[in-house]
Structure formats: structure tokens, C-alpha cells
Design an enzyme around this catalytic site. Structure first.
Site, short mmCIF file in Angstrom:
data_model
loop_
_atom_site.label_atom_id
_atom_site.label_comp_id
_atom_site.label_asym_id
_atom_site.label_seq_id
_atom_site.Cartn_x
_atom_site.Cartn_y
_atom_site.Cartn_z
N CYS A 1 38.63 39.98 48.89
CA CYS A 1 37.79 38.92 48.32
C CYS A 1 36.32 39.15 48.65
O CYS A 1 35.46 38.93 47.82
CB CYS A 1 38.17 37.56 48.87
SG CYS A 1 39.91 37.27 49.05
N ASP A 2 36.03 39.55 49.88
CA ASP A 2 34.66 39.50 50.37
C ASP A 2 34.02 40.86 50.67
O ASP A 2 32.81 40.94 50.86
CB ASP A 2 34.61 38.67 51.67
CG ASP A 2 35.14 37.27 51.46
OD1 ASP A 2 34.96 36.73 50.36
OD2 ASP A 2 35.73 36.71 52.40
N CYS B 1 39.76 38.08 54.35
CA CYS B 1 40.18 38.75 53.13
C CYS B 1 39.16 39.79 52.69
O CYS B 1 38.13 39.45 52.11
CB CYS B 1 40.39 37.70 52.02
SG CYS B 1 40.83 38.44 50.45
#
Ligand code: NAP
Length: 309
Positions: free
Chosen positions: A134-135, A131
Site C-alpha cells: 500500500c505505502d 503494508c
């Protein structure tokens, strides 16, 4: 006993929640481990009707949840541990508690597919991720070469997003053309910070011994040539696997593990309906999942009306 239990709070589950709540069925909606579903990990959703400027995936899902709650849906953070679909009423165990319901809408979505190469599992969260939204902004990825694997819309979206952080983004794809929609493919190939590596596969993620990602081993699938590509991050975006394991043996699954969809979102068990990515290997769009959730809700409502007639 519940009238309707909905498993999942992605587009399908929350749309089903809005419809069943507006029908005064007071649905119980179970979030699973990823409240809001996969869309919460997307940045801008550009193709959901009604949002010409695009809408943040997390915001879209938060708004859907508020809409469902406004009409009386009960959202519960919880994971379904087991189901007994043969029982009457249908019985679930949710985090150790028994829940009985007359109808069940399964909108359990899908999870990220893994490459299955050496080092991938060991270096997850230490460079390997599924992701970018997200990261991607983590300090470890800043101004570093990054690798995205895949050739679909997800891979293109991730690659474009990561150009904000990485020094260069390599897009490794096993063929020599992208599967992504034309608009996404054109945007990706026009981005000067994205370098496609065609006809290639990641065969290993290094360096497990040091517990830190240092790069990936690549193999050109046409020539057989092997190489090492130094990189700080590997973003795997090669599609999804449906979250249907819990129902194996009780509901029909196809070869890829998706629910076999009957007429009217029905399954072989009366009162059990399915919707969204767990039952759709073809379209897998936010809007089609929402449509399936709507249809499942209407069918559950009709089924309940028939029971109580
Ligand atoms: P996808 O369209 O199924 O694409 C998966 C990609 O990964 C394909 O290019 C595939 O290669 C590759 N792949 C699959 N297994 C692999 C493996 N083991 N090793 C290496 N490569 C592998 O999945 P997706 O990109 O996640 O998209 C899923 C659905 O969501 C699509 O319908 C897409 O349109 C939609 N989506 C839409 C948006 C948007 O509109 N903003 C964003 C994200 C996703 P091949 O091409 O060779 O099969």
C-alpha cells in the site's frame, strides 16, 4: 429476513458467497472496513492454484467478488456493530440497521499485529506502516534506508518488494533464522539490497517530537547492545491478530483470540459457522481460507435444508 449473512470479503467470505449464491440462497455479504481482506494488500500471490505466473492479490479478490455477484450474492459495504447470536433469528446491527438472518458465516479475517513500542502509534502513517504494497511507493520512502521487522513470509515479501524503492532494506528479526518458507527465505537472503539484522528488536521509533520518522532504536537480544538505525520507514510484518472481539462472550475463543472451530466449521451456536483466518492460527493461506469458506457454505446450506424440512 436473510437466509445467509456472510461477514467478510476475504478469500473465506467470498468463497462462501460463491457457494451459497450458487445454491440460490441469495447471501448478503458484508465487507467490513477492508473490502477484499488482507490479500488486497499483497503484491503477487504465487501459490494460489491455477495461476502459474502468479496473480495480483487485489485482482484475485476482485475476480472472486465478481464471481459471487454473478450468482446473486449481494455485496454491501458495511461494518457489523453488534451481534445477538442467542436471538432467533440471529440479529446483527450493521451501520445502525437491523439485519435478521437464519444462518451466519463469520469470515472476519485478521488484522496486523503491532510491536507496541514507543513511537510506533504516534508515527503511524508518518513512516510507520503495516503494508508495503500500500505505502512502499510513497515519495517519502524513495531512495531512503527502510526497516522491515519480522521473519515470516510477510516480512520477506515486504522486504523484497521494498528494494524497488528504498536505498537499502534492513530486515530486523528477533532470531537468527527466518520462519519464512524456504523459497522466500532464500530469495530474501540472496537479495543484495536486503541486509538482515539478526537477534534484534526494535525498541523505539523516533522522532515523535518532530512528527517524522528518523530511525529506530535497536537492541541486540543476545548481547544487550543498543544502537540507532537511521531510516525513513518502518514496515511491521510480525503476523496477525484475529478479528473476533465483537463475538467475545458469545462464541468460544482460544487464548490467542481465534474462534474455536467445531466439526463442520460449526460453533457452539446452531446456524453460526466460522471460516478463514479468524478461525485458523495454523495454516492462514489464501487457499485454506477459501476451502474453509466453501465448507462453511455447504454446512450452512445443509443447516437451512434441515430447518425447512
Ligand atoms: P508469521 O509466519 O506468523 O511470522 C511472523 C514473524 O514475526 C515471525 O518471524 C515472528 O518471529 C515475528 N514476530 C512475531 N511477533 C513479534 C514481535 N512482537 N516482535 C518481533 N517479531 C515478532 O506471519 P506472516 O509472515 O504474516 O505469515 C502468516 C501466514 O501467511 C503464514 O502461514 C505465511 O506462510 C502466510 N503468507 C504467505 C505468503 C506467500 O506465500 N506469498 C505471504 C505472506 C504470508 P519468530 O519467527 O521468532 O516467531
Amino acid at each position: 429476513m436473510e437466509n445467509v449473512v456472510i461477514i467478510g470479503t476475504g478469500c473465506a467470505g467470498l468463497t462462501a458467497a460463491i457457494y451459497t449464491a450458487r445454491a440460490n440462497l441469495n447471501p448478503l455479504v458484508l465487507t467490513g472496513v477492508m473490502p477484499g481482506g488482507l490479500l488486497t494488500t499483497t503484491s503477487i500471490v504465487e501459490n494460489f492454484p491455477g495461476f502459474p505466473e502468479g496473480v495480483d492479490g487485489y485482482e484475485l479478490m476482485t475476480r472472486m467478488q465478481s464471481q459471487a455477484e454473478k450468482f446473486g450474492a449481494k455485496i454491501k459495504f458495511g461494518t457489523v456493530e453488534s451481534v445477538d447470536l442467542a436471538a432467533k433469528p440471529i440479529r446483527l446491527v450493521v451501520d445502525g440497521d437491523l439485519v435478521d438472518t437464519q444462518t451466519l458465516i463469520i469470515a472476519s479475517g485478521a488484522g496486523h499485529k503491532h510491536l507496541g513500542v514507543p513511537g510506533e502509534h504516534e508515527l503511524e502513517k508518518k513512516g510507520v506502516t503495516y503494508c508495503a504494497t500500500c505505502d512502499g511507493a510513497l515519495p517519502v520512502f524513495r531512495n531512503q534506508p527502510l526497516v522491515v521487522v519480522g521473519g515470516g513470509d510477510s516480512a520477506c515479501e515486504e522486504a523484497n518488494f521494498l528494494t524497488r524503492f528504498g536505498s537499502i532494506v534492513y530486515l530486523v528479526h528477533r532470531r537468527d533464522s527466518l520462519r519464512a518458507s524456504k523459497i522466500m527465505a532464500d530469495r530474501t537472503l540472496a537479495n543484495p539490497k536486503i541486509k538482515p539484522i539478526w537477534d534484534s528488536a526494535v525498541t523505539e521509533v523516533q522522532d515523535v517530537a518532530s512528527g517524522k520518522m528518523t530511525g529506530v532504536k535497536l537492541k541486540n537480544l543476545k548481547t544487550g547492545e543498543e544502537s540507532f538505525l537511521p531510516s525513513a520507514g518502518l514496515f511491521v510484518a510480525i503476523g496477525h491478530v484475529p478479528n473476533t472481539q465483537l463475538f467475545k462472550g458469545q462464541l468460544a475463543l482460544d487464548d490467542a483470540g481465534y474462534f474455536v472451530l467445531g466439526k463442520g466449521m460449526a460453533t457452539t451456536v446452531p446456524g453460526v459457522f466460522v471460516a478463514g483466518d479468524c478461525a485458523d492460527s495454523v495454516y492462514r493461506q489464501a487457499i485454506t481460507a477459501a476451502g474453509m469458506g466453501c465448507a462453511a457454505a455447504i454446512e450452512a446450506e445443509r443447516y437451512l435444508a434441515g430447518l425447512n424440512a
